[in-house]
Design a protein around this motif. Structure first.
Motif, PDB file in Angstrom:
ATOM      1  N   GLY A 212      51.416  55.391  31.450  1.00  0.00           N
ATOM      2  CA  GLY A 212      50.170  55.694  30.989  1.00  0.00           C
ATOM      3  C   GLY A 212      49.392  54.293  30.604  1.00  0.00           C
ATOM      4  O   GLY A 212      48.086  54.177  30.724  1.00  0.00           O
TER       5      GLY A 212
ATOM      6  N   PRO B 125      47.996  50.676  31.024  1.00  0.00           N
ATOM      7  CA  PRO B 125      47.344  50.011  32.551  1.00  0.00           C
ATOM      8  C   PRO B 125      48.513  49.160  33.584  1.00  0.00           C
ATOM      9  O   PRO B 125      49.065  48.548  32.800  1.00  0.00           O
TER      10      PRO B 125
ATOM     11  N   PRO C   1      45.575  50.934  26.973  1.00  0.00           N
ATOM     12  CA  PRO C   1      44.650  51.780  27.491  1.00  0.00           C
ATOM     13  C   PRO C   1      43.451  51.921  26.051  1.00  0.00           C
ATOM     14  O   PRO C   1      43.552  51.163  25.258  1.00  0.00           O
TER      15      PRO C   1
ATOM     16  N   TYR D  77      44.708  61.331  23.071  1.00  0.00           N
ATOM     17  CA  TYR D  77      46.077  61.620  23.532  1.00  0.00           C
ATOM     18  C   TYR D  77      46.792  62.625  23.001  1.00  0.00           C
ATOM     19  O   TYR D  77      47.334  63.406  23.799  1.00  0.00           O
TER      20      TYR D  77
ATOM     21  N   GLY E 273      44.611  66.802  30.948  1.00  0.00           N
ATOM     22  CA  GLY E 273      43.951  65.881  32.003  1.00  0.00           C
ATOM     23  C   GLY E 273      44.815  64.647  32.172  1.00  0.00           C
ATOM     24  O   GLY E 273      45.381  64.053  31.322  1.00  0.00           O
ATOM     25  N   ALA E 274      44.421  64.191  33.544  1.00  0.00           N
ATOM     26  CA  ALA E 274      45.371  63.083  34.067  1.00  0.00           C
ATOM     27  C   ALA E 274      44.786  61.816  33.261  1.00  0.00           C
ATOM     28  O   ALA E 274      45.476  60.802  33.498  1.00  0.00           O
ATOM     29  N   ASP E 275      43.804  61.534  32.632  1.00  0.00           N
ATOM     30  CA  ASP E 275      43.406  60.596  32.002  1.00  0.00           C
ATOM     31  C   ASP E 275      43.652  60.408  30.366  1.00  0.00           C
ATOM     32  O   ASP E 275      43.717  59.419  29.615  1.00  0.00           O
ATOM     33  N   GLU E 276      44.318  61.559  29.955  1.00  0.00           N
ATOM     34  CA  GLU E 276      44.806  61.780  28.624  1.00  0.00           C
ATOM     35  C   GLU E 276      46.394  61.844  28.631  1.00  0.00           C
ATOM     36  O   GLU E 276      46.800  61.375  27.511  1.00  0.00           O
TER      37      GLU E 276
ATOM     38  N   PHE F 141      50.579  61.594  30.127  1.00  0.00           N
ATOM     39  CA  PHE F 141      51.112  60.998  31.328  1.00  0.00           C
ATOM     40  C   PHE F 141      52.563  61.453  31.211  1.00  0.00           C
ATOM     41  O   PHE F 141      53.320  61.485  30.309  1.00  0.00           O
TER      42      PHE F 141
ATOM     43  N   PRO G  85      49.699  57.426  24.434  1.00  0.00           N
ATOM     44  CA  PRO G  85      49.874  57.588  25.866  1.00  0.00           C
ATOM     45  C   PRO G  85      51.308  57.510  26.094  1.00  0.00           C
ATOM     46  O   PRO G  85      52.100  56.497  25.659  1.00  0.00           O
TER      47      PRO G  85
END
Ligand code: ADP
Ligand code: MN
Ligand code: MN
Ligand code: MN
Length: 335
Positions: free
Chosen positions: A122, A124, A130, A136, A141-144, A146, A174
């Motif tokens: 998660g 970068p 991040p 988190y 959601g895929a942005d929060e 992993f 993350p």
């Protein structure tokens, strides 16, 4: 048909032991026998006296292989049948039976961090960090979050194995997650936690991801990973005096507990990131900045359990539960 038994044990790696396992084919209907391994490859024996013994202590359905196959948690013995020096389960078992009448039980919150290509999963791909912590924990959601596909598979595997998994959640950093085992008596709670750790590594392996118990996987302003250990005895589940007695007792043996709560604990228990400093002991109601937290519901009900927030993610649960039993049950036993 013969079945496959995956024999799992804790090795002698210092300062933090690793899990090892190998497969034995067992005849249909036969008992699970004691077995052996090469201790010179696991930091458990010199090359000229390399034989160590695996003694099964818990077996359960193998959720990965399915069918009649089983996972077999083992303790390590010397060839004379006595506990190997790395066998921390033996002391845990002795203390648990000494104080059996108090019915001590534990719920352990195992935090961990997924790593892929040398970075927390998660973070970068090109390097760097991040967005700071905040969204988190228990995120969606895929942005929060992993690695949920691994977490879900691990949860199902623990349930299929019959472990007392009580929940999971995404954590503050993350790629960081938690599962809980318990409440169960020692040493069983620790046996189950080691099996659950093995399943986590094994399932993440299929995704090309490493699950780690590093207590401080990212330096700086990122939460570490712990193994909060929730504890109660019969007396604590019946009244508040016993809750306070346990909290006070833990304050009288701080160095012993810190020494047994996992390597690198001083890097995690800094006094920041929902921790108390490792060298200072405190307890309080609802206080996530204390060493030991009394949940608000416990104060309200006047009974229940306490949470020792100090153990590291990489702790040995045979050692942590043994320390807590020794300290709290001896104090509670006094008339
Ligand atoms: P937190 O609010 O700290 O995140 P969790 O819900 O993750 O708490 O974990 C709490 C743990 O405490 C669970 O494993 C649960 O089974 C355990 N627990 C609940 N009641 C008791 C009790 N009476 N004695 C010991 N453990 C308990
Ligand atoms: Mn928790
Ligand atoms: Mn947590
Ligand atoms: Mn907790």
């Amino acid at each position: 048909m013969p079945f496959k038994a995956e024999y799992i044990w804790v090795d002698g790696t210092q300062p933090t032991a690793k899990l090892r396992s190998k497969t034995k084919i067992v005849d249909d209907g036969a008992d699970l026998p004691i077995w052996g391994f090469d201790g010179s490859s696991t930091n458990q024996a010199p090359g000229d006296k390399s034989d160590c013994v695996l003694n099964p202590v818990l077996s359960c359905p193998d959720p990965i292989r399915g069918g009649d196959n089983v996972l077999v948690m083992c303790e390590v013995l010397l060839i004379d049948g006595t506990p190997h020096p790395t066998n921390t389960r033996a002391a845990c078992t002795a203390l648990a039976s000494q104080y059996e009448d108090q019915e001590p039980i534990f719920g352990i919150e195992q935090e961990y961090t997924f790593f892929k290509d040398g970075r927390p999963y998660g973070f970068p791909v090109g390097g760097g960090y991040p967005a700071p912590q905040g969204g988190y924990y228990c995120g969606v959601g895929a942005d929060e979050v992993f690695g949920r596909e691994i977490v879900e598979k691990h949860m199902d595997a623990c349930l299929t194995a019959g472990l007392h998994l009580s929940g999971i959640n995404a954590e503050v950093m993350p790629g960081q997650w938690e599962f809980q085992i318990g409440p169960v008596a020692a040493p069983r709670v620790a046996d189950e936690l080691w099996v659950a750790r093995w399943l986590l590594y094994r399932i993440a392996e299929e995704f090309g991801i490493a699950a780690t118990l590093d207590p401080k996987p990212v330096k700086g302003d990122w939460n570490g990973a712990g193994a909060h250990t929730n504890f109660s005895t019969n007396a604590m589940r019946s009244g508040y005096d016993a809750i306070i007695t346990a909290c006070e007792a833990l304050g009288k043996r701080v160095p012993e507990h810190i020494a047994g709560y996992g390597a690198g604990i001083e890097h995690r228990l800094t006094g920041m990131h929902e921790t108390a400093p490792w060298s200072e002991y405190s307890y309080g109601v609802s206080d996530r900045g204390a060493s030991v937290r009394i949940p608000w519901q416990v104060e309200k009900d006047g009974k229940g359990y306490i949470e020792d927030r100090r153990p590291n993610a990489n702790c040995d649960p045979y050692v942590t539960t043994a320390l807590i039993i020794e300290t709290c049950c001896s104090a509670l036993a006094q008339p």
